[in-house]
Design a protein around this motif. Sequence first.
Motif, PDB file in Angstrom:
ATOM      1  N   ILE A 185     -25.550   0.881   6.403  1.00 23.18           N
ATOM      2  CA  ILE A 185     -24.848  -0.028   5.995  1.00 23.18           C
ATOM      3  C   ILE A 185     -25.155  -0.284   4.378  1.00 23.18           C
ATOM      4  CG2 ILE A 185     -24.636  -2.565   6.271  1.00 23.18           C
ATOM      5  CD1 ILE A 185     -25.130  -2.517   9.028  1.00 23.18           C
ATOM      6  N   LEU A 186     -24.145  -0.709   3.803  1.00 29.70           N
ATOM      7  CA  LEU A 186     -24.082  -0.614   2.013  1.00 29.70           C
ATOM      8  C   LEU A 186     -23.860  -2.080   1.831  1.00 29.70           C
ATOM      9  CD1 LEU A 186     -22.493   2.472   0.769  1.00 29.70           C
ATOM     10  CD2 LEU A 186     -25.267   1.729   0.649  1.00 29.70           C
ATOM     11  N   GLY A 187     -22.903  -2.894   2.712  1.00 30.26           N
ATOM     12  CA  GLY A 187     -22.423  -3.978   2.225  1.00 30.26           C
ATOM     13  C   GLY A 187     -21.230  -3.748   1.474  1.00 30.26           C
ATOM     14  N   LYS A 188     -21.314  -4.412   0.292  1.00 32.20           N
ATOM     15  CA  LYS A 188     -20.283  -4.468  -0.854  1.00 32.20           C
ATOM     16  C   LYS A 188     -20.294  -2.997  -1.613  1.00 32.20           C
ATOM     17  CE  LYS A 188     -18.349  -6.522  -4.960  1.00 32.20           C
ATOM     18  NZ  LYS A 188     -18.506  -7.716  -6.128  1.00 32.20           N
ATOM     19  N   GLY A 189     -19.254  -2.358  -1.461  1.00 36.71           N
ATOM     20  CA  GLY A 189     -19.078  -0.768  -2.140  1.00 36.71           C
ATOM     21  C   GLY A 189     -17.642  -0.475  -2.169  1.00 36.71           C
ATOM     22  N   LEU A 190     -17.578   0.711  -2.198  1.00 34.09           N
ATOM     23  CA  LEU A 190     -16.198   1.207  -2.176  1.00 34.09           C
ATOM     24  C   LEU A 190     -15.737   1.601  -0.833  1.00 34.09           C
ATOM     25  CD1 LEU A 190     -13.771   2.558  -4.046  1.00 34.09           C
ATOM     26  CD2 LEU A 190     -14.715   4.601  -3.975  1.00 34.09           C
ATOM     27  N   PRO A 191     -14.460   1.170  -0.482  1.00 32.61           N
ATOM     28  CA  PRO A 191     -13.850   1.230   0.973  1.00 32.61           C
ATOM     29  C   PRO A 191     -13.338   2.628   0.921  1.00 32.61           C
ATOM     30  CG  PRO A 191     -12.516  -0.281  -0.283  1.00 32.61           C
ATOM     31  CD  PRO A 191     -13.646   0.043  -1.177  1.00 32.61           C
ATOM     32  N   ALA A 192     -13.313   3.177   2.122  1.00 37.51           N
ATOM     33  CA  ALA A 192     -12.765   4.564   2.384  1.00 37.51           C
ATOM     34  C   ALA A 192     -10.958   4.233   1.999  1.00 37.51           C
ATOM     35  CB  ALA A 192     -12.710   5.130   3.987  1.00 37.51           C
ATOM     36  N   VAL A 193     -10.460   3.257   2.791  1.00 38.99           N
ATOM     37  CA  VAL A 193      -8.807   2.971   2.767  1.00 38.99           C
ATOM     38  C   VAL A 193      -8.612   1.585   2.083  1.00 38.99           C
ATOM     39  CG1 VAL A 193      -6.770   2.938   3.776  1.00 38.99           C
ATOM     40  CG2 VAL A 193      -8.745   4.419   4.750  1.00 38.99           C
ATOM     41  N   GLY A 194      -7.996   1.645   0.852  1.00 38.11           N
ATOM     42  CA  GLY A 194      -7.541   0.348   0.306  1.00 38.11           C
ATOM     43  C   GLY A 194      -6.665  -0.381   0.898  1.00 38.11           C
ATOM     44  N   ASP A 195      -5.905  -1.256  -0.184  1.00 40.66           N
ATOM     45  CA  ASP A 195      -4.982  -2.115   0.573  1.00 40.66           C
ATOM     46  C   ASP A 195      -3.653  -1.677   0.914  1.00 40.66           C
ATOM     47  OD1 ASP A 195      -3.202  -4.374   1.193  1.00 40.66           O
ATOM     48  OD2 ASP A 195      -2.954  -5.231  -0.865  1.00 40.66           O
ATOM     49  N   LEU A 196      -3.422  -1.679   2.177  1.00 41.43           N
ATOM     50  CA  LEU A 196      -2.028  -1.078   2.802  1.00 41.43           C
ATOM     51  C   LEU A 196      -0.815  -2.013   3.067  1.00 41.43           C
ATOM     52  CD1 LEU A 196      -3.508   1.092   5.732  1.00 41.43           C
ATOM     53  CD2 LEU A 196      -2.950   2.089   3.416  1.00 41.43           C
ATOM     54  N   ASN A 197      -1.008  -3.223   2.245  1.00 40.60           N
ATOM     55  CA  ASN A 197      -0.103  -4.372   2.278  1.00 40.60           C
ATOM     56  C   ASN A 197       0.110  -4.574   3.691  1.00 40.60           C
ATOM     57  OD1 ASN A 197       1.569  -5.950   1.269  1.00 40.60           O
ATOM     58  ND2 ASN A 197       3.223  -4.758   1.634  1.00 40.60           N
ATOM     59  N   ILE A 198      -0.922  -4.672   4.818  1.00 41.42           N
ATOM     60  CA  ILE A 198      -0.817  -5.106   6.045  1.00 41.42           C
ATOM     61  C   ILE A 198      -1.420  -6.537   6.198  1.00 41.42           C
ATOM     62  CG2 ILE A 198      -1.770  -4.561   8.275  1.00 41.42           C
ATOM     63  CD1 ILE A 198      -1.760  -1.640   7.781  1.00 41.42           C
ATOM     64  N   ARG A 199      -0.456  -7.448   6.765  1.00 44.62           N
ATOM     65  CA  ARG A 199      -0.762  -8.755   6.827  1.00 44.62           C
ATOM     66  C   ARG A 199      -0.931  -9.185   8.201  1.00 44.62           C
ATOM     67  NH1 ARG A 199      -2.042  -7.249   2.588  1.00 44.62           N
ATOM     68  NH2 ARG A 199      -1.466  -7.758   0.616  1.00 44.62           N
ATOM     69  N   ARG A 200      -0.372  -8.197   9.027  1.00 45.50           N
ATOM     70  CA  ARG A 200      -0.387  -8.507  10.600  1.00 45.50           C
ATOM     71  C   ARG A 200      -0.997  -7.329  11.370  1.00 45.50           C
ATOM     72  NH1 ARG A 200       4.925  -9.791   8.969  1.00 45.50           N
ATOM     73  NH2 ARG A 200       5.607  -8.158  10.126  1.00 45.50           N
ATOM     74  N   LEU A 201      -1.640  -7.798  12.549  1.00 42.76           N
ATOM     75  CA  LEU A 201      -2.089  -6.745  13.296  1.00 42.76           C
ATOM     76  C   LEU A 201      -1.141  -5.781  13.851  1.00 42.76           C
ATOM     77  CD1 LEU A 201      -5.076  -8.683  15.283  1.00 42.76           C
ATOM     78  CD2 LEU A 201      -5.303  -6.899  13.558  1.00 42.76           C
ATOM     79  N   THR A 202       0.176  -6.287  13.991  1.00 45.90           N
ATOM     80  CA  THR A 202       1.211  -5.644  14.435  1.00 45.90           C
ATOM     81  C   THR A 202       1.560  -4.355  13.642  1.00 45.90           C
ATOM     82  OG1 THR A 202       2.762  -7.372  13.944  1.00 45.90           O
ATOM     83  CG2 THR A 202       1.807  -7.185  16.110  1.00 45.90           C
ATOM     84  N   GLN A 203       0.987  -4.453  12.301  1.00 45.78           N
ATOM     85  CA  GLN A 203       1.657  -3.470  11.382  1.00 45.78           C
ATOM     86  C   GLN A 203       0.300  -2.413  11.153  1.00 45.78           C
ATOM     87  OE1 GLN A 203       1.910  -6.704   8.234  1.00 45.78           O
ATOM     88  NE2 GLN A 203       4.054  -5.723   7.826  1.00 45.78           N
ATOM     89  N   ALA A 204      -0.581  -2.790  11.893  1.00 42.79           N
ATOM     90  CA  ALA A 204      -1.891  -1.648  11.908  1.00 42.79           C
ATOM     91  C   ALA A 204      -1.274  -0.490  12.031  1.00 42.79           C
ATOM     92  CB  ALA A 204      -2.922  -2.141  12.698  1.00 42.79           C
ATOM     93  N   LYS A 205      -1.851   0.717  11.393  1.00 42.19           N
ATOM     94  CA  LYS A 205      -1.649   2.250  11.638  1.00 42.19           C
ATOM     95  C   LYS A 205      -2.436   2.607  12.812  1.00 42.19           C
ATOM     96  CE  LYS A 205       0.471   2.704   7.573  1.00 42.19           C
ATOM     97  NZ  LYS A 205       2.030   3.419   7.300  1.00 42.19           N
ATOM     98  N   PRO A 206      -1.633   2.963  13.891  1.00 47.93           N
ATOM     99  CA  PRO A 206      -2.280   3.330  15.019  1.00 47.93           C
ATOM    100  C   PRO A 206      -2.717   4.890  15.039  1.00 47.93           C
ATOM    101  CG  PRO A 206       0.136   3.512  15.436  1.00 47.93           C
ATOM    102  CD  PRO A 206      -0.146   2.996  14.054  1.00 47.93           C
ATOM    103  N   ILE A 207      -3.847   5.177  15.833  1.00 50.84           N
ATOM    104  CA  ILE A 207      -4.215   6.623  15.638  1.00 50.84           C
ATOM    105  C   ILE A 207      -4.763   6.746  17.267  1.00 50.84           C
ATOM    106  CG2 ILE A 207      -5.147   6.630  13.136  1.00 50.84           C
ATOM    107  CD1 ILE A 207      -7.834   6.334  14.268  1.00 50.84           C
ATOM    108  N   PHE A 208      -4.736   8.021  17.630  1.00 49.78           N
ATOM    109  CA  PHE A 208      -5.350   8.301  18.784  1.00 49.78           C
ATOM    110  C   PHE A 208      -6.537   9.186  18.526  1.00 49.78           C
ATOM    111  CE2 PHE A 208      -0.538   7.794  19.281  1.00 49.78           C
ATOM    112  CZ  PHE A 208      -0.624   6.917  20.169  1.00 49.78           C
ATOM    113  N   VAL A 209      -7.850   8.889  19.238  1.00 53.74           N
ATOM    114  CA  VAL A 209      -8.786   9.768  19.177  1.00 53.74           C
ATOM    115  C   VAL A 209      -8.935  10.622  19.921  1.00 53.74           C
ATOM    116  CG1 VAL A 209     -11.303   9.609  19.237  1.00 53.74           C
ATOM    117  CG2 VAL A 209     -10.070   7.558  18.285  1.00 53.74           C
TER     118      VAL A 209
END
Length: 229
Positions: free
Chosen positions: A187-211
């Motif tokens: 755990i680093l806390g503050k640092g560089l995120p893997a993915v930046g702002d995707l302009n997602i403001r609602r959970l329904t806009q989340a990018k779905p993935i299948f593991v």
Amino acid sequence: LNEVFFHYMKTGLPFVTLKYAQTLDGRIATVSGQSRWISSEESLNFAHKLRAQHDAILVGINTVMADNPELTVRRARGRNPLRVVVDSHPKIPSTAKVLQNLDRAKTLIATTRKKNDKKFQRLTASGATVVACRADRNGKVSLKDLFHKLAARGISSVLIEGGSQIITTTVKENLAQRLVVTVAPKILGKGLPAVGDLNIRRLTQAKPIFVKKVRQNGTDLIIDARFDS
């Protein structure tokens, strides 16, 4: 291999895999930019095996400037993929490792500059292949245009290893088919995120993935997933 082939034949675009190593809280580097090494030795070996399975490996210029990676296969058996650097307004130094040993591993620089531009010509003189791409709305290389140009060169699969801006753009524009994330128990806390702002403001806009698969590799977890097309 089948999913790569079918995607390439169906779409005329390379099959794109996003790969990165992150901490448990989603950081790929510290606040100061240090990222070597977040993952374990076993995961580094796995990363090189993944490189050998792709036709090309792609990074942004910021990754080259910060880490000066060689982008070759050294920890596993297999061929060196084509090294692709996205350098919209060329600033890659002649001393960069990706511009060395071009007889062992070829390098392609994607830029928005034209052939008559002095920086374009300087890169060509280095021995690297330089490709002029269409600029996106931010004046940077259009990744979709670049992928079309790579496909035209017979590149059927591309492994993206960063950095954060390239990863974010790829996810935002739905250009990747596969996601491989190595999660280190740190755990680093503050640092560089893997993915930046995707302009997602609602959970329904989340990018779905299948593991598809989760496995332990050394002290890390490797998550192998597919984006919902």
